[in-house]
Design an enzyme around this catalytic site. Structure first.
Site, PDB file in Angstrom:
ATOM      1  N   PRO A   2       4.987  -6.758   2.056  1.00 20.93           N
ATOM      2  CA  PRO A   2       4.785  -5.640   2.449  1.00 20.93           C
ATOM      3  C   PRO A   2       4.496  -5.568   3.838  1.00 20.93           C
ATOM      4  CG  PRO A   2       3.179  -6.367   0.970  1.00 20.93           C
ATOM      5  CD  PRO A   2       4.170  -7.314   1.064  1.00 20.93           C
ATOM      6  N   GLU A   3       5.145  -4.539   4.686  1.00 14.36           N
ATOM      7  CA  GLU A   3       4.760  -4.709   5.893  1.00 14.36           C
ATOM      8  C   GLU A   3       3.770  -3.432   6.223  1.00 14.36           C
ATOM      9  OE1 GLU A   3       8.433  -4.258   8.369  1.00 14.36           O
ATOM     10  OE2 GLU A   3       9.611  -5.046   6.476  1.00 14.36           O
TER      11      GLU A   3
END
Length: 296
Positions: A2-3
């Site tokens: 996840p960014e």
DNA sequence: AAGGGAGCCTGGCGGC
DNA sequence: TGCCGCCAGGCTCCCT
């Protein structure tokens, strides 16, 4: 995995459940994730109310009653889901879908709040995620926050900020944008997308985009604008789901449908009038997707 | 001293 | 069908 947009999406899903709820019970089902859980992890959390849930870069932070923050990182494959009244018994719930193997449910927060109980479950097959407790006093100067650069959201990331951050850097622009000490929260997908949108080559030495001249400021402005735009659009879309990322209700993000370059090797460049093809190359061990004809 | 590469893990996919 | 190698959204350490 996840960014920033995925973490922010998760935060927005968890906040209504976790904020103002009490951590009635905390289950850590193994002794470590990427790192060992802190000593007395349960005891330091149980019985405490969560005041607020916020985010810094890719870190989720629960402000818990008392003098410590619960800091959580999703690594590459971490996700949260919420189970509770009306949620737990959903037939065909995603808990049994592929990628949601219960073997990888590593942490369970049992919450009491607003007259209801619910469970917030952390699942992480690769276990690159971690949880830690950080003293509230002076938290900004403590790990993991001390070394983080500026947030790529909001007005502070502008042309002059970019110019200053990149000045004198010989590293490829792509690598500089992934460096969390400079700008905190960008990852491989959104760096590729922002560079394409700004028309800048991932290979260009970072220091060459800025400093002096109108063209330099135009480049820096294009990059700042593109980063903020890509991040904002991705958050609006609930992030990108490639494999693991889910919203906390189990639904999928859909920004992946808006990728212009990421994972589009061989496809036509979408920039009007460009006519180039998207290529893939490797930079410091990671895939870069880009268009060599319009990114300079 | 900055920049590159390996390592940490598991799972999914394509190729043979 | 099965096995094998490769790849993946992050981060840190170690080497040059």
């Amino acid at each position: 995995m996840p960014e920033l947009p995925e973490v922010e999406t998760v935060r927005r899903g968890l906040a209504p459940v976790m904020e103002n709820s009490v951590l009635a019970r905390v289950e850590a089902r193994r002794k470590d994730l990427r790192f060992p859980f802190p000593d007395s992890f349960r005891e330091r959390l149980e019985g405490r109310k969560i005041n607020s849930l916020w985010r810094r870069a890719k870190y989720l932070v629960a402000d818990v009653e008392g003098d410590e923050l619960l800091v959580m990182h999703l690594g590459m494959s971490g996700s949260f889901r919420v189970e509770g009244p009306g949620l737990a018994s959903q037939p065909g719930g995603f808990a049994h879908e592929k990628g949601r193997d219960e073997r990888h449910d590593h942490v369970v927060f049992h919450l009491h709040g607003n007259g209801a109980s619910s469970r917030v479950i952390y699942n992480d097959p690769r276990r690159f995620g971690f949880m830690m407790l950080v003293a509230k006093e002076g938290w900004q100067e403590r790990a993991p926050f001390a070394s983080l650069g500026m947030e790529p959201t909001g007005n502070s990331l502008d042309a002059s900020a970019i110019s200053g951050i990149m000045a004198g850097k010989n590293a490829p622009l792509k690598a500089a944008l992934l460096d969390q000490r400079l700008i905190a929260g960008l990852g491989n997908i959104y760096v590729c997308e922002a560079l394409w949108q700004a028309g800048l080559s991932p290979r260009r030495a970072a220091g060459t985009i800025g400093s002096k001249g109108n063209r330099a400021m135009t480049r820096c402005d294009a990059l700042a604008t593109s980063i903020r735009d890509v991040i904002a659009r991705a958050i609006d879309a609930g992030g990108s789901t490639l494999r693991d990322h889910r919203l906390t209700d189990g639904s999928l993000g859909y920004f992946q449908h808006s990728f212009n370059v990421y994972d589009r090797e061989g496809e036509a460049c979408r920039k009007p009038g460009c006519g180039g093809r998207i290529e893939r190359m490797e930079q410091s061990g990671r895939s870069t997707y880009w268009c060599a004809s319009c990114q300079r």
